[in-house]
Design a protein around this motif. Structure first.
Motif, PDB file in Angstrom:
ATOM      1  N   LEU A 262       0.807  -1.229   0.000  1.00 46.12           N
ATOM      2  CA  LEU A 262       0.000   0.000   0.000  1.00 46.12           C
ATOM      3  C   LEU A 262       0.844   1.284   0.000  1.00 46.12           C
ATOM      4  CD1 LEU A 262      -2.486  -1.369   2.680  1.00 46.12           C
ATOM      5  CD2 LEU A 262      -3.045  -0.988   0.269  1.00 46.12           C
ATOM      6  N   TYR A 263       2.142   1.139  -0.262  1.00 51.60           N
ATOM      7  CA  TYR A 263       3.063   2.280  -0.188  1.00 51.60           C
ATOM      8  C   TYR A 263       2.611   3.444  -1.078  1.00 51.60           C
ATOM      9  CZ  TYR A 263       7.478   4.825  -0.162  1.00 51.60           C
ATOM     10  OH  TYR A 263       8.434   5.793  -0.010  1.00 51.60           O
ATOM     11  N   GLN A 264       2.235   3.138  -2.307  1.00 52.63           N
ATOM     12  CA  GLN A 264       1.899   4.223  -3.247  1.00 52.63           C
ATOM     13  C   GLN A 264       0.542   4.879  -2.967  1.00 52.63           C
ATOM     14  OE1 GLN A 264       2.540   2.992  -7.330  1.00 52.63           O
ATOM     15  NE2 GLN A 264       4.717   2.672  -6.969  1.00 52.63           N
ATOM     16  N   VAL A 265      -0.288   4.209  -2.157  1.00 51.19           N
ATOM     17  CA  VAL A 265      -1.550   4.867  -1.772  1.00 51.19           C
ATOM     18  C   VAL A 265      -1.429   5.451  -0.360  1.00 51.19           C
ATOM     19  CG1 VAL A 265      -3.186   3.764  -3.343  1.00 51.19           C
ATOM     20  CG2 VAL A 265      -2.551   2.583  -1.231  1.00 51.19           C
ATOM     21  N   GLY A 266      -0.196   5.638   0.090  1.00 53.76           N
ATOM     22  CA  GLY A 266       0.016   6.454   1.294  1.00 53.76           C
ATOM     23  C   GLY A 266       0.537   5.746   2.529  1.00 53.76           C
ATOM     24  N   CYS A 267       0.886   4.462   2.455  1.00 51.36           N
ATOM     25  CA  CYS A 267       1.283   3.756   3.679  1.00 51.36           C
ATOM     26  C   CYS A 267       2.542   4.380   4.311  1.00 51.36           C
ATOM     27  CB  CYS A 267       1.532   2.276   3.400  1.00 51.36           C
ATOM     28  SG  CYS A 267       1.812   1.377   4.933  1.00 51.36           S
ATOM     29  N   PRO A 288      -5.058  -2.423  10.487  1.00 48.90           N
ATOM     30  CA  PRO A 288      -5.385  -1.638   9.300  1.00 48.90           C
ATOM     31  C   PRO A 288      -4.836  -2.171   7.976  1.00 48.90           C
ATOM     32  CG  PRO A 288      -4.977  -0.168  11.109  1.00 48.90           C
ATOM     33  CD  PRO A 288      -4.669  -1.549  11.618  1.00 48.90           C
ATOM     34  N   VAL A 289      -3.543  -2.459   7.906  1.00 53.53           N
ATOM     35  CA  VAL A 289      -2.964  -2.901   6.626  1.00 53.53           C
ATOM     36  C   VAL A 289      -3.559  -4.244   6.189  1.00 53.53           C
ATOM     37  CG1 VAL A 289      -0.817  -3.654   5.524  1.00 53.53           C
ATOM     38  CG2 VAL A 289      -0.855  -1.518   6.828  1.00 53.53           C
ATOM     39  N   GLU A 290      -3.834  -5.121   7.150  1.00 55.00           N
ATOM     40  CA  GLU A 290      -4.462  -6.411   6.808  1.00 55.00           C
ATOM     41  C   GLU A 290      -5.857  -6.177   6.221  1.00 55.00           C
ATOM     42  OE1 GLU A 290      -4.114  -9.405   9.871  1.00 55.00           O
ATOM     43  OE2 GLU A 290      -5.773 -10.571   9.047  1.00 55.00           O
ATOM     44  N   ALA A 291      -6.528  -5.119   6.711  1.00 55.13           N
ATOM     45  CA  ALA A 291      -7.867  -4.810   6.211  1.00 55.13           C
ATOM     46  C   ALA A 291      -7.822  -4.003   4.909  1.00 55.13           C
ATOM     47  CB  ALA A 291      -8.649  -4.042   7.279  1.00 55.13           C
ATOM     48  N   GLY A 292      -6.608  -3.687   4.425  1.00 58.95           N
ATOM     49  CA  GLY A 292      -6.490  -2.999   3.136  1.00 58.95           C
ATOM     50  C   GLY A 292      -6.308  -1.501   3.228  1.00 58.95           C
ATOM     51  N   HIS A 293      -6.059  -0.987   4.445  1.00 58.45           N
ATOM     52  CA  HIS A 293      -5.870   0.465   4.601  1.00 58.45           C
ATOM     53  C   HIS A 293      -4.418   0.779   4.948  1.00 58.45           C
ATOM     54  CE1 HIS A 293      -6.274   4.571   6.076  1.00 58.45           C
ATOM     55  NE2 HIS A 293      -7.421   4.606   5.427  1.00 58.45           N
ATOM     56  N   PRO A 294      -3.842   1.818   4.340  1.00 57.00           N
ATOM     57  CA  PRO A 294      -2.454   2.156   4.686  1.00 57.00           C
ATOM     58  C   PRO A 294      -2.308   2.547   6.154  1.00 57.00           C
ATOM     59  CG  PRO A 294      -3.282   3.535   2.869  1.00 57.00           C
ATOM     60  CD  PRO A 294      -4.443   2.762   3.386  1.00 57.00           C
ATOM     61  N   CYS A 295      -1.122   2.297   6.713  1.00 54.70           N
ATOM     62  CA  CYS A 295      -0.786   2.802   8.043  1.00 54.70           C
ATOM     63  C   CYS A 295      -0.658   4.323   7.910  1.00 54.70           C
ATOM     64  CB  CYS A 295       0.550   2.187   8.481  1.00 54.70           C
ATOM     65  SG  CYS A 295       1.281   2.971   9.915  1.00 54.70           S
ATOM     66  N   ILE A 296      -1.248   5.073   8.868  1.00 53.46           N
ATOM     67  CA  ILE A 296      -1.159   6.537   8.783  1.00 53.46           C
ATOM     68  C   ILE A 296      -0.112   7.107   9.757  1.00 53.46           C
ATOM     69  CG2 ILE A 296      -3.492   6.885   7.840  1.00 53.46           C
ATOM     70  CD1 ILE A 296      -4.355   7.764  10.702  1.00 53.46           C
ATOM     71  N   GLY A 297       0.609   6.204  10.420  1.00 48.99           N
ATOM     72  CA  GLY A 297       1.717   6.670  11.273  1.00 48.99           C
ATOM     73  C   GLY A 297       1.305   7.177  12.635  1.00 48.99           C
ATOM     74  N   PHE A 310      -2.683  11.805   4.083  1.00 54.43           N
ATOM     75  CA  PHE A 310      -2.610  10.391   4.417  1.00 54.43           C
ATOM     76  C   PHE A 310      -2.582   9.476   3.188  1.00 54.43           C
ATOM     77  CE2 PHE A 310      -4.652  11.602   8.658  1.00 54.43           C
ATOM     78  CZ  PHE A 310      -3.435  11.522   9.344  1.00 54.43           C
ATOM     79  N   TYR A 311      -3.198   9.922   2.079  1.00 54.31           N
ATOM     80  CA  TYR A 311      -3.280   9.006   0.919  1.00 54.31           C
ATOM     81  C   TYR A 311      -2.276   9.346  -0.175  1.00 54.31           C
ATOM     82  CZ  TYR A 311      -7.328   7.401   3.422  1.00 54.31           C
ATOM     83  OH  TYR A 311      -8.131   6.871   4.418  1.00 54.31           O
ATOM     84  N   GLU A 312      -1.215  10.050   0.217  1.00 55.76           N
ATOM     85  CA  GLU A 312      -0.144  10.308  -0.754  1.00 55.76           C
ATOM     86  C   GLU A 312       1.132   9.602  -0.335  1.00 55.76           C
ATOM     87  OE1 GLU A 312       0.365  14.454  -1.732  1.00 55.76           O
ATOM     88  OE2 GLU A 312      -1.738  14.595  -2.331  1.00 55.76           O
ATOM     89  N   GLU A 313       1.925   9.222  -1.332  1.00 58.19           N
ATOM     90  CA  GLU A 313       3.149   8.468  -1.068  1.00 58.19           C
ATOM     91  C   GLU A 313       4.098   9.266  -0.182  1.00 58.19           C
ATOM     92  OE1 GLU A 313       4.663   6.682  -4.718  1.00 58.19           O
ATOM     93  OE2 GLU A 313       6.665   6.741  -3.852  1.00 58.19           O
ATOM     94  N   LEU A 314       4.769   8.570   0.736  1.00 57.77           N
ATOM     95  CA  LEU A 314       5.736   9.192   1.656  1.00 57.77           C
ATOM     96  C   LEU A 314       6.732  10.051   0.896  1.00 57.77           C
ATOM     97  CD1 LEU A 314       7.002   6.566   4.264  1.00 57.77           C
ATOM     98  CD2 LEU A 314       6.297   8.902   4.766  1.00 57.77           C
TER      99      LEU A 314
END
Ligand code: SF4
Ligand code: SF4
Length: 314
Positions: A262-267, A288-297, A310-314
């Protein structure tokens, strides 16, 4: 001690919890704390026959009470009672029966009776601008309460991102001048970071204290190393996809369904220290990541400012 243990297991059975379930939880907690399996019976003993019940003063500042909820409600339904059994909660605005002046008297009495001996647990950020006027309990500002109570405690645990680092109210432009409890008081705190924090990490810290007589080893930010020693990225089950450059670029896509990275969708997993992939949430069901959502830190300082959008690449 034997009689006490027998009564404890009888109480558990009445709640529909078998001795096996309880030992499974103790094994999981022992592993989370980074202790060898030989400690499992000792960890069970901390719950079954506590030799000490440290007095606890639990303060609320600017927050949503989600951290109390996280500890007391969302885990195994019986763990909240175990936690309340091993601690002697002298003051907790959400769960105590007392109200108004009586509640404030309880706080003063607990501070006097247990001066230098109680554990202070804090939830929420502290407003510092306008003499702290943006937040009050019982006619006193959060700032006054924090500066009065925290220095008198044997140790202070800040639970959640708000009390640990300021949280959402400290996000730019931070008009109330919110800061962490540590900054507001000048007293070093142990930080169970996260929004919400994982209750297992709080319970592990308390059990470590009762079992070994000291708080666990901390990282440079004051977070227990057993929980915050590795990044999400280093423990993530999607890591092989990251290495193979197999990326989700759109939610709901085929790549997302295949569990790609999920890195490119903001992980923000590569820059976030926490044990979510191992401990998970909701009785170890998922995270969260198992459920398909990026980690928001959420366990990092100032993540509302540094990890957004949150939904942009690091
Ligand atoms: S999903 Fe996030 S934490 Fe997992 S491998 Fe990808 S970037 Fe790392
Ligand atoms: S996965 Fe990341 S954002 Fe989610 S709870 Fe864990 S540290 Fe916080």
């Amino acid at each position: 001690m034997e009689k006490e243990q027998k009564q404890f297991y009888e109480r558990l059975e009445q709640k529909g919890v078998s001795r096996r379930d309880f030992m499974k939880f103790c094994t999981f907690l022992t592993a989370t704390m980074g202790l060898s399996s030989s400690f499992v019976p000792k960890v069970a003993e901390v719950f079954a026959a506590p030799s000490q019940r440290p007095p606890v003063v639990w303060l609320h500042f600017a927050e949503c009470t989600g951290c109390s909820e996280s500890v007391l409600r969302s885990m195994y339904p019986w763990i909240d009672e175990l936690v309340l059994d091993i601690l002697s909660i002298e003051y907790h605005e959400t769960i105590m029966a007392a109200a108004g002046h009586q509640a404030e008297e309880n706080l003063q009495m607990a501070m006097k009776k247990y001066a230098g001996k109680f554990i202070c647990v804090c939830e929420g950020g502290v407003a510092t601008k306008y003499d702290g006027g943006w937040g009050k309990v019982g006619g006193q500002t959060f700032l006054e309460i924090a500066r009065d109570v925290v220095p008198k405690a044997a140790a202070t645990i800040t639970i959640g991102n708000c009390s640990s680092f300021g949280g959402i109210q400290a996000a730019a432009p931070n008009p109330g001048g919110y800061v962490s409890v540590e900054k507001a008081t000048g007293v070093k705190t142990l930080k169970i970071a996260g929004c919400p924090p994982n209750p297992v990490n709080f319970v592990g810290t308390v059990v470590n204290y009762l079992l070994l007589g000291k708080l666990p080893a901390l990282d440079e930010l004051g977070r227990p190393l057993f929980a915050y020693g590795k990044t999400i990225h280093d423990q993530c089950p999607r890591r092989a996809h990251f290495e193979n450059d197999e990326m989700v670029t759109e939610f709901g896509s085929e790549e997302a369904a295949m569990g790609y990275c999920l890195y490119q969708v903001g992980c923000k997993g590569p820059e976030t220290y926490n044990n979510c992939p191992v401990v998970k949430f909701n009785d170890g069901t998922s995270w969260p990541v198992e459920a398909g959502h990026p980690c928001i830190g959420c366990s990092e300082p100032n993540f509302w400012d540094t990890m957004t959008p949150f939904y942009e690449e690091l």
